[in-house]
Design a protein around this motif. Structure first.
Motif, mmCIF file in Angstrom:
data_model
loop_
_atom_site.group_PDB
_atom_site.id
_atom_site.type_symbol
_atom_site.label_atom_id
_atom_site.label_comp_id
_atom_site.label_asym_id
_atom_site.label_seq_id
_atom_site.Cartn_x
_atom_site.Cartn_y
_atom_site.Cartn_z
ATOM 1 N N ASP A 1 10.782 20.990 14.675
ATOM 2 C CA ASP A 1 9.847 20.786 13.568
ATOM 3 C C ASP A 1 9.819 21.991 12.633
ATOM 4 O O ASP A 1 9.752 21.839 11.406
ATOM 5 C CB ASP A 1 8.436 20.509 14.101
ATOM 6 C CG ASP A 1 8.334 19.127 14.749
ATOM 7 O OD1 ASP A 1 9.244 18.302 14.525
ATOM 8 O OD2 ASP A 1 7.346 18.896 15.463
ATOM 9 N N LYS B 1 3.529 16.636 9.156
ATOM 10 C CA LYS B 1 4.364 15.643 9.795
ATOM 11 C C LYS B 1 3.604 14.332 9.899
ATOM 12 O O LYS B 1 2.488 14.282 10.434
ATOM 13 C CB LYS B 1 4.792 16.123 11.183
ATOM 14 C CG LYS B 1 5.864 15.259 11.819
ATOM 15 C CD LYS B 1 6.364 15.884 13.114
ATOM 16 C CE LYS B 1 7.494 15.059 13.713
ATOM 17 N NZ LYS B 1 7.987 15.650 14.978
ATOM 18 N N ARG C 1 12.972 21.911 10.502
ATOM 19 C CA ARG C 1 12.916 20.901 9.441
ATOM 20 C C ARG C 1 11.966 21.341 8.334
ATOM 21 O O ARG C 1 12.240 21.133 7.142
ATOM 22 C CB ARG C 1 12.462 19.562 10.035
ATOM 23 C CG ARG C 1 12.363 18.429 9.019
ATOM 24 C CD ARG C 1 13.665 18.221 8.299
ATOM 25 N NE ARG C 1 13.592 17.100 7.361
ATOM 26 C CZ ARG C 1 14.331 17.012 6.260
ATOM 27 N NH1 ARG C 1 15.183 17.984 5.949
ATOM 28 N NH2 ARG C 1 14.225 15.960 5.469
ATOM 29 N N ARG D 1 12.373 11.239 7.644
ATOM 30 C CA ARG D 1 12.822 12.213 8.642
ATOM 31 C C ARG D 1 14.227 12.685 8.341
ATOM 32 O O ARG D 1 14.581 13.792 8.644
ATOM 33 C CB ARG D 1 12.767 11.597 10.034
ATOM 34 C CG ARG D 1 11.343 11.286 10.482
ATOM 35 C CD ARG D 1 11.366 10.684 11.884
ATOM 36 N NE ARG D 1 10.024 10.287 12.291
ATOM 37 C CZ ARG D 1 9.138 11.119 12.850
ATOM 38 N NH1 ARG D 1 9.487 12.381 13.063
ATOM 39 N NH2 ARG D 1 7.942 10.693 13.190
ATOM 40 N N GLY E 1 7.704 10.202 8.625
ATOM 41 C CA GLY E 1 8.436 11.261 7.938
ATOM 42 C C GLY E 1 7.582 12.497 7.747
ATOM 43 O O GLY E 1 6.816 12.888 8.637
ATOM 44 N N TRP E 2 7.685 13.096 6.541
ATOM 45 C CA TRP E 2 6.942 14.315 6.225
ATOM 46 C C TRP E 2 6.211 14.117 4.893
ATOM 47 O O TRP E 2 6.785 13.627 3.930
ATOM 48 C CB TRP E 2 7.894 15.513 6.124
ATOM 49 C CG TRP E 2 8.571 15.851 7.420
ATOM 50 C CD1 TRP E 2 9.690 15.281 7.932
ATOM 51 C CD2 TRP E 2 8.144 16.839 8.348
ATOM 52 N NE1 TRP E 2 10.016 15.841 9.131
ATOM 53 C CE2 TRP E 2 9.087 16.823 9.416
ATOM 54 C CE3 TRP E 2 7.089 17.740 8.402
ATOM 55 C CZ2 TRP E 2 8.993 17.669 10.514
ATOM 56 C CZ3 TRP E 2 6.994 18.598 9.492
ATOM 57 C CH2 TRP E 2 7.928 18.555 10.541
#
Length: 229
Positions: free
Chosen positions: A192, A210, A195, A229, A214-215
């Motif tokens: 995490d 998060k 990313r 993601r 997705g984000w």
């Protein structure tokens, strides 16, 4: 009755003490070989004396430099004396060194690389007066991550910065990360966190959260963006 003359030989033999032709050539070759040997010996001796002189000069006090006297910049939140003291501590570098050390650049590069703030050593210069200047590139915090009840700053490479590192206008990763952060100067290999760092580089958000699919990224103007993601 007149005496009968003896006929003269067609080739006269060399007189007493004269060298045969082959013997003369061998002597000349021997002289050349001896001369080259002597010249090589003289050159080796001069080079050896130069090395000895260099080692002798290097040990003189005027070429001794105190680590605390290195001319360099300091990272945010640190004064140069405190920074140099930390570098010497984490690298176990001696208090003094010789400015004529042929390996000085490599040694100082390794010493400064041991400090978590240092991203790279870009040059080591010995000044005409015998001082030493080191050009450094420092890490820049880009993301604040919360883990185990504390905030941790990391740079664009995912490297954890010192706990007291100041930071302004960095992105925030919302929520706590489950994995424990490594020591300062080490890469945080949490998926995490990795990313989130990538999203900072590509979108420059102020907040990262998060989501289920997705984000969710929030920009400085408050606009949100959902990234898969």
């Amino acid at each position: 009755m007149p005496r009968k003359r003896e006929p003269k030989p067609l080739l006269e033999s060399p007189g007493p003490g004269a060298d045969p032709p082959r013997s003369g050539l061998a002597r000349r070759l021997l002289i050349v070989a001896l001369t080259l040997t002597v010249v090589a010996g003289v050159l080796w001796g001069v080079a050896r004396l130069g090395d000895e002189a260099r080692r002798g000069i290097g040990n003189r006090d005027r070429y001794t430099v105190h680590f605390a006297d290195i001319d360099c910049a300091a990272p945010p939140g640190l004064e140069r004396p405190a920074f140099l003291s930390e570098v010497r501590y984490v690298s176990n570098f001696p208090e003094t060194f010789q400015s004529l050390d042929s390996d000085l650049g490599a040694k100082l590069t390794a010493a400064f690389a041991a400090h978590p703030w240092v991203a790279a050593t870009e040059g080591v210069t010995v000044t005409p007066t015998g001082g030493v200047q080191v050009k450094l590139r420092f890490r820049v915090p880009v993301l604040r991550v919360r883990s185990e009840g504390r905030a941790v700053l990391i740079d664009a490479g995912g490297v954890v910065l010192p706990a007291d590192a100041p930071a302004a206008n960095v992105a925030e990763l919302e929520g706590a990360v489950r994995t424990r952060p490594p020591a300062a100067g080490q890469v945080w290999r949490d998926a995490d966190v990795k990313r989130a760092v990538e999203l900072v580089a590509s979108h420059d958000p102020r907040r990262i959260e998060k989501a289920a699919t997705g984000w969710r990224l929030t920009a400085a103007d408050g606009k949100t963006l959902l990234v898969d993601r």
